[in-house]
Design an enzyme around this catalytic site. Structure first.
Site, PDB file in Angstrom:
ATOM      1  N   TYR A 106       7.757   2.030  -7.351  1.00  0.00           N
ATOM      2  CA  TYR A 106       7.114   0.714  -7.428  1.00  0.00           C
ATOM      3  C   TYR A 106       6.784   0.353  -8.887  1.00  0.00           C
ATOM      4  O   TYR A 106       6.934  -0.802  -9.293  1.00  0.00           O
ATOM      5  CB  TYR A 106       5.851   0.678  -6.561  1.00  0.00           C
ATOM      6  CG  TYR A 106       6.128   0.885  -5.086  1.00  0.00           C
ATOM      7  CD1 TYR A 106       7.220   0.276  -4.478  1.00  0.00           C
ATOM      8  CD2 TYR A 106       5.311   1.689  -4.301  1.00  0.00           C
ATOM      9  CE1 TYR A 106       7.491   0.465  -3.127  1.00  0.00           C
ATOM     10  CE2 TYR A 106       5.568   1.886  -2.948  1.00  0.00           C
ATOM     11  CZ  TYR A 106       6.663   1.269  -2.374  1.00  0.00           C
ATOM     12  OH  TYR A 106       6.931   1.455  -1.037  1.00  0.00           O
TER      13      TYR A 106
ATOM     14  N   GLU B 100       0.849  -1.189   0.000  1.00  0.00           N
ATOM     15  CA  GLU B 100       0.000   0.000   0.000  1.00  0.00           C
ATOM     16  C   GLU B 100       0.884   1.238   0.000  1.00  0.00           C
ATOM     17  O   GLU B 100       1.951   1.222   0.615  1.00  0.00           O
ATOM     18  CB  GLU B 100      -0.878   0.069   1.260  1.00  0.00           C
ATOM     19  CG  GLU B 100      -2.087  -0.799   1.215  1.00  0.00           C
ATOM     20  CD  GLU B 100      -1.946  -1.974   2.160  1.00  0.00           C
ATOM     21  OE1 GLU B 100      -0.975  -1.973   2.950  1.00  0.00           O
ATOM     22  OE2 GLU B 100      -2.793  -2.882   2.103  1.00  0.00           O
TER      23      GLU B 100
HETATM   24  C1  LIG Z   1      10.424   6.313  -1.723  1.00  0.00           C
HETATM   25  C2  LIG Z   1      11.882   6.036  -1.311  1.00  0.00           C
HETATM   26  C3  LIG Z   1      11.940   4.714  -0.545  1.00  0.00           C
HETATM   27  C4  LIG Z   1      12.732   5.932  -2.585  1.00  0.00           C
HETATM   28  O1  LIG Z   1      14.053   5.568  -2.202  1.00  0.00           O
HETATM   29  P1  LIG Z   1      15.308   5.832  -3.180  1.00  0.00           P
HETATM   30  O2  LIG Z   1      16.447   4.998  -2.700  1.00  0.00           O
HETATM   31  O3  LIG Z   1      15.533   7.285  -3.297  1.00  0.00           O
HETATM   32  O4  LIG Z   1      14.763   5.281  -4.572  1.00  0.00           O
HETATM   33  P2  LIG Z   1      15.663   4.809  -5.808  1.00  0.00           P
HETATM   34  O5  LIG Z   1      16.879   5.682  -5.903  1.00  0.00           O
HETATM   35  O6  LIG Z   1      15.872   3.343  -5.759  1.00  0.00           O
HETATM   36  O7  LIG Z   1      14.690   5.165  -7.012  1.00  0.00           O
HETATM   37  C5  LIG Z   1      14.526   4.305  -8.126  1.00  0.00           C
HETATM   38  C6  LIG Z   1      13.564   4.988  -9.089  1.00  0.00           C
HETATM   39  O8  LIG Z   1      12.291   5.208  -8.461  1.00  0.00           O
HETATM   40  C7  LIG Z   1      11.760   6.482  -8.883  1.00  0.00           C
HETATM   41  N1  LIG Z   1      11.782   7.436  -7.757  1.00  0.00           N
HETATM   42  C8  LIG Z   1      12.292   7.241  -6.521  1.00  0.00           C
HETATM   43  N2  LIG Z   1      12.071   8.345  -5.740  1.00  0.00           N
HETATM   44  C9  LIG Z   1      11.431   9.234  -6.530  1.00  0.00           C
HETATM   45  C10 LIG Z   1      10.948  10.563  -6.304  1.00  0.00           C
HETATM   46  N3  LIG Z   1      11.071  11.174  -5.119  1.00  0.00           N
HETATM   47  N4  LIG Z   1      10.328  11.192  -7.325  1.00  0.00           N
HETATM   48  C11 LIG Z   1      10.175  10.594  -8.520  1.00  0.00           C
HETATM   49  N5  LIG Z   1      10.616   9.334  -8.814  1.00  0.00           N
HETATM   50  C12 LIG Z   1      11.235   8.668  -7.818  1.00  0.00           C
HETATM   51  C13 LIG Z   1      12.697   6.974  -9.990  1.00  0.00           C
HETATM   52  O9  LIG Z   1      12.246   6.403 -11.200  1.00  0.00           O
HETATM   53  C14 LIG Z   1      14.015   6.361  -9.548  1.00  0.00           C
HETATM   54  O10 LIG Z   1      14.935   6.215 -10.609  1.00  0.00           O
HETATM   55  P3  LIG Z   1      15.872   7.480 -11.016  1.00  0.00           P
HETATM   56  O11 LIG Z   1      16.485   8.031  -9.755  1.00  0.00           O
HETATM   57  O12 LIG Z   1      16.865   6.866 -11.961  1.00  0.00           O
HETATM   58  O13 LIG Z   1      14.959   8.479 -11.676  1.00  0.00           O
HETATM   59  C15 LIG Z   1      12.442   7.206  -0.447  1.00  0.00           C
HETATM   60  O14 LIG Z   1      12.174   8.429  -1.080  1.00  0.00           O
HETATM   61  C16 LIG Z   1      11.876   7.248   0.966  1.00  0.00           C
HETATM   62  O15 LIG Z   1      12.405   6.606   1.874  1.00  0.00           O
HETATM   63  N6  LIG Z   1      10.770   8.009   1.154  1.00  0.00           N
HETATM   64  C17 LIG Z   1      10.147   8.119   2.484  1.00  0.00           C
HETATM   65  C18 LIG Z   1       9.520   6.795   2.904  1.00  0.00           C
HETATM   66  C19 LIG Z   1       8.483   6.344   1.916  1.00  0.00           C
HETATM   67  O16 LIG Z   1       7.676   7.121   1.426  1.00  0.00           O
HETATM   68  N7  LIG Z   1       8.488   5.018   1.645  1.00  0.00           N
HETATM   69  C20 LIG Z   1       7.492   4.376   0.814  1.00  0.00           C
HETATM   70  C21 LIG Z   1       6.338   4.032   1.700  1.00  0.00           C
HETATM   71  S1  LIG Z   1       5.061   3.204   0.822  1.00  0.00           S
END
Ligand SMILES: CC(C)(COP(=O)(O)OP(=O)(O)OC[C@H]1O[C@@H](n2cnc3c(N)ncnc32)[C@H](O)[C@@H]1OP(=O)(O)O)[C@@H](O)C(=O)NCCC(=O)NCCS
Length: 159
Positions: free
Chosen positions: A117, A105
């Site tokens: 995702y 979710e």
């Molecule tokens: C969401 C989260 C886990 C992403 O972690 P991350 O390590 O930065 O993600 P990644 O670097 O593996 O991202 C892979 C791809 O996902 C997408 N993506 C990740 N974060 C993004 C953002 N903030 N905006 C747009 N696309 C995003 C992009 O396509 C990215 O590839 P790119 O960097 O080459 O464009 C991180 O922002 C986080 O911890 N957020 C707070 C907690 C949260 O919301 N968790 C999810 C709960 S359901």
């Protein structure tokens, strides 16, 4: 910046709870994290950069169905592919347990996580109304299936 991904034991519950506090408005407590980690159905993995826990993923597989509880990466380490690598590792472990599908979710406003995702192959499969508090918000339910039904569930704008 290179990172390595390792399975997390209960010893990391406090570190995981610290990341929870930084990343979520309703963080899991250390106790909750530890008790989930103790379950034989659960899988937790962490991404480490020079020994520091930069992010984690946790979830569980029961009777061929997998649920991802949370994925989170500390702000300083975002957009380096850590979350994607964590999801891939978690998916690999779930497939070894012969899961048919993985569910999760996500808040409808969490566009970054939704993009992540989708990049990992998850597709929209439903809405859970008012699922979250602070702020109250719907959840989007997403699914990654390994039983040949993935395309069937895919969102189609033209319908
Ligand atoms: C969401 C989260 C886990 C992403 O972690 P991350 O390590 O930065 O993600 P990644 O670097 O593996 O991202 C892979 C791809 O996902 C997408 N993506 C990740 N974060 C993004 C953002 N903030 N905006 C747009 N696309 C995003 C992009 O396509 C990215 O590839 P790119 O960097 O080459 O464009 C991180 O922002 C986080 O911890 N957020 C707070 C907690 C949260 O919301 N968790 C999810 C709960 S359901």
């Amino acid at each position: 910046m290179s990172f390595e991904i390792n399975r997390l034991s209960e010893d990391f519950a406090a570190k995981v709870a610290e990341i929870e506090k930084i990343c979520f408005s309703h963080p899991w407590s250390e106790r909750t994290v530890a008790s989930e980690m103790e379950s034989r159905f659960s899988d937790f993995f962490g991404a480490f950069i020079e020994g520091e826990l930069a992010g984690y993923i946790g979830g569980r597989t029961i009777a061929g169905e997998t649920e991802i509880f949370n994925v989170a990466v500390k702000p300083d380490f975002r957009r380096k592919g850590i979350a994607k690598a964590l999801i891939e590792k978690f998916t690999e472990a779930a497939r070894e347990k012969e899961t048919q599908q993985i569910f999760l979710e996500v808040r409808t406003s969490n566009l970054g996580a939704i993009a992540l995702y989708e990049k990992c192959g998850f597709v929209f499969c439903g809405i859970r109304k008012d699922y979250y508090d602070d702020p109250k918000e719907n959840a989007i339910l997403m699914r990654l299936a390994f039983d040949g039904t993935q395309e069937f569930e895919e969102w189609d704008d033209e319908e």
